[in-house]
Enzyme design. Sequence first.
Site, short mmCIF file in Angstrom:
data_model
loop_
_atom_site.label_atom_id
_atom_site.label_comp_id
_atom_site.label_asym_id
_atom_site.label_seq_id
_atom_site.Cartn_x
_atom_site.Cartn_y
_atom_site.Cartn_z
N HIS A 4 9.05 6.04 -3.48
CA HIS A 4 8.38 5.13 -4.20
C HIS A 4 7.90 3.94 -3.25
CE1 HIS A 4 6.67 2.19 -6.78
NE2 HIS A 4 6.37 2.96 -7.90
N GLU A 8 7.73 0.65 -3.41
CA GLU A 8 8.79 -0.39 -3.66
C GLU A 8 10.10 -0.10 -2.94
OE1 GLU A 8 8.63 -0.55 -7.94
OE2 GLU A 8 6.36 -1.35 -7.73
N SER A 47 -1.96 1.07 -11.00
CA SER A 47 -2.65 0.17 -12.06
C SER A 47 -3.43 1.14 -12.96
CB SER A 47 -3.48 -0.85 -11.44
OG SER A 47 -2.82 -1.72 -10.94
N LYS A 55 10.43 1.55 -13.88
CA LYS A 55 11.04 0.78 -12.84
C LYS A 55 12.44 0.13 -13.42
CE LYS A 55 6.62 0.10 -11.36
NZ LYS A 55 5.76 -0.76 -10.47
N ASN A 105 7.09 5.55 -14.91
CA ASN A 105 7.95 4.99 -14.23
C ASN A 105 8.46 3.72 -14.72
OD1 ASN A 105 9.68 3.95 -12.24
ND2 ASN A 105 8.01 3.71 -10.62
N GLU A 123 -0.06 7.07 -4.36
CA GLU A 123 -0.18 5.57 -4.92
C GLU A 123 -0.44 4.53 -3.81
OE1 GLU A 123 2.52 5.43 -8.42
OE2 GLU A 123 3.91 5.33 -6.73
N GLY A 147 0.76 -2.16 -9.41
CA GLY A 147 1.06 -3.46 -10.23
C GLY A 147 0.36 -4.55 -9.96
#
Length: 247
Positions: A94, A96, A210, A12, A10, A164, A170
């Site tokens: 996701h 985010e 990560s 992003k 991904n 996730e 991240g």
Amino acid sequence: MARKFFVGGNFKSNGTTTQIKSIIEGLNQASLNPNVEVIISPPAIYLPLAKEIASNGVQVAAQNVYDKGNGAYTGEISAAQLKDVGVNWVIIGHSERRALLGESDKFVASKTKAALAGGLSVILCIGESLEEREAGTTIDVVTRQLKAVADEVSDWSNIVIAYEPVWAIGTGKVATTEQAQEVHAAIRKWLRETVSDKAAEETRILYGGSVTDKNSKELATQPDVDGFLVGGASLKPAFVDIINSAA
Ligand code: PEP
């Protein structure tokens, strides 16, 4: 049926034309384990470029799709438009987008339904926040997120689940192999009880958060870890080592 190991990258909102070309050329020339399904997900504007130049079995995914067809939806992209440029995969849910843009379980489920109906395969992201993990509600949270999708979708054969944990994305703070395996096993149990034995046996469950070339080998040894969704490290040459870490 054996579950084919799956590694998604991904990107992003990262990359320029030059950088994305260079990452893809690196993958094209790399020696990739043929038993691993590899998907890269650049920003939408670079999807046609990625489709045009990716080879070596590397497939391309969008990072989002809208739950309506074409029409008066400024800024959105439909499943039909993704298919039109040859994109067959999409990442949905996701964290985010859930956290920063307020995407609800219901909206994620609606987008998943629309994507599948439009002929796309879906990487469905789920995961708990740090507060939820510390409160001991991880399994409740991920099964609530999954149930919203199960309320809309009965055929899970074109869904890959990406577990996730939000606290691991991240942050450099990877889940331990035990933490990952525990949640993956619970997800598979949920699939067996809620969807079907077939879905439990065949659905790939990826770990994301990560992942690097330093921790991927050990995570890949876990029986219910069927691959990875990789953010930051997918932009680096070491992504190849993550792809090749399949047990
Ligand atoms: C992700 O964006 O899905 C992700 C897992 O990011 P990172 O690997 O950078 O934690």
